[in-house]
Design an enzyme around this catalytic site. Structure first.
Site, short mmCIF file in Angstrom:
data_model
loop_
_atom_site.label_atom_id
_atom_site.label_comp_id
_atom_site.label_asym_id
_atom_site.label_seq_id
_atom_site.Cartn_x
_atom_site.Cartn_y
_atom_site.Cartn_z
N HIS A 1 -0.10 -75.59 -22.96
CA HIS A 1 -1.51 -75.57 -23.50
C HIS A 1 -1.35 -75.47 -24.99
O HIS A 1 -2.17 -74.47 -25.53
CB HIS A 1 -1.98 -74.06 -22.80
CG HIS A 1 -3.60 -74.03 -22.87
ND1 HIS A 1 -4.30 -73.23 -23.75
CD2 HIS A 1 -4.33 -74.51 -22.11
CE1 HIS A 1 -5.52 -73.44 -23.70
NE2 HIS A 1 -5.97 -74.13 -22.52
N HIS B 1 -3.49 -80.09 -17.34
CA HIS B 1 -3.90 -79.31 -18.69
C HIS B 1 -2.75 -79.01 -19.54
O HIS B 1 -2.99 -78.12 -20.30
CB HIS B 1 -4.56 -78.03 -17.98
CG HIS B 1 -5.95 -77.59 -19.00
ND1 HIS B 1 -6.48 -78.12 -19.91
CD2 HIS B 1 -5.93 -76.03 -19.37
CE1 HIS B 1 -7.33 -77.19 -20.55
NE2 HIS B 1 -6.78 -76.04 -20.33
N HIS C 1 -14.13 -71.13 -15.11
CA HIS C 1 -12.72 -70.59 -15.18
C HIS C 1 -12.60 -69.63 -13.83
O HIS C 1 -13.14 -68.92 -13.66
CB HIS C 1 -12.46 -69.63 -16.36
CG HIS C 1 -12.35 -70.62 -17.59
ND1 HIS C 1 -13.60 -71.23 -18.34
CD2 HIS C 1 -11.32 -71.29 -18.42
CE1 HIS C 1 -13.25 -71.97 -19.19
NE2 HIS C 1 -11.88 -71.98 -19.43
N ASP D 1 -10.41 -74.64 -14.91
CA ASP D 1 -9.30 -74.51 -15.63
C ASP D 1 -8.36 -73.62 -15.32
O ASP D 1 -9.04 -72.27 -15.10
CB ASP D 1 -9.56 -74.52 -17.27
CG ASP D 1 -10.08 -75.60 -17.78
OD1 ASP D 1 -10.11 -76.69 -17.35
OD2 ASP D 1 -10.31 -75.49 -19.30
#
Length: 245
Positions: A128, A124, A221, A73
């Site tokens: 967010h 994504h 991440h 991500d």
């Protein structure tokens, strides 16, 4: 359906225009794979998610029992992505990078490198948000604004989607599908995103190795210094267990 890290397979599927969704429940659900596992070491929460939502093109596990898919991500840059890309190149691994709009706009050299080195870009959302907290039109805009930006800026058409914060609803799953996307959650993740409280490399490597399972979708991440340090060893240990990475 097999979720694979194949650029050719992705290129073969065209993204369709986003269309309205009406009847589905918009109750917010927080995804988590849980700690209980089945006799194949797969988290029961991920197995149940596939059972419930595969018909909406939403997955927490791949059907390829020999493969582990590594995903990242990408909310913001913390100085480790270049090293991560170096390791992926050295190990000949193709990953999926789920971009936010801020990252796609600010980190153009790194995004271009991801594309040039054969990785997959995932959506994504632009900003967010938790999608179930938005109207359907707002949720659709979050998806398609980023889709169109990446298409215009990089000439790349994204086809995999990950929900911010792991928060979804049946309605938002349908909205994502109506925008031509497949939803990808994960079946393995750990607390790696706290930049001021990084887990030890030794503990993290052991945890990721012990939790390996066929069809795994691994969430990492790129803001994590630990992940940047151990990624090569993680790949080696997963391959030593017989998995394709």
């Amino acid at each position: 359906m097999k979720i694979t890290a194949s650029a050719a397979a992705l290129a073969a599927a065209a993204v369709i225009p986003c269309t309205a969704v009406y009847a589905a429940d918009n109750t917010k659900i927080g995804y988590g794979q849980g700690t209980a596992v089945d006799n194949r070491n797969r988290p029961e929460g991920a197995v149940q998610f596939n059972d419930l939502y595969a018909d909406l093109d939403a997955y927490a596990l791949s059907e390829d029992e020999n493969r582990i898919i590594i995903t990242f991500d990408q909310g913001y840059e913390n100085g480790y992505t270049a090293k991560i890309l170096d390791t992926l190149k050295e190990k000949d691994v193709q990953a999926i990078f789920f971009l936010t709009g801020d990252y796609a706009k600010k980190e153009k050299a790194l995004v271009r490198r991801m594309i040039d080195e054969g990785h997959i870009l995932g959506n994504h959302t632009m900003n967010h948000p938790s999608l179930p907290s938005l109207s359907e039109n707002e949720a659709r805009k979050e998806i398609m604004d980023l889709h169109n930006y990446v298409l215009d800026e990089y000439g790349y058409e994204m086809q995999y989607f990950r929900f911010p914060c792991g928060e979804f609803s049946e309605q938002t799953l349908e909205t994502v599908r109506s925008c031509g996307y497949r939803t990808v959650f994960w079946s393995c993740a750990y607390v790696d995103w706290k930049t001021d409280a990084q887990p030890s490399p030794e503990e993290s490597l052991q945890k990721l190795t012990d939790s390996a399972h066929g069809g795994e979708i691994l969430l990492l991440h790129s803001v994590s210094s630990t992940n940047a340090e151990i990624l090569g060893d993680v790949i080696d240990s997963l391959r030593a267990k017989g998995y394709t990475v």
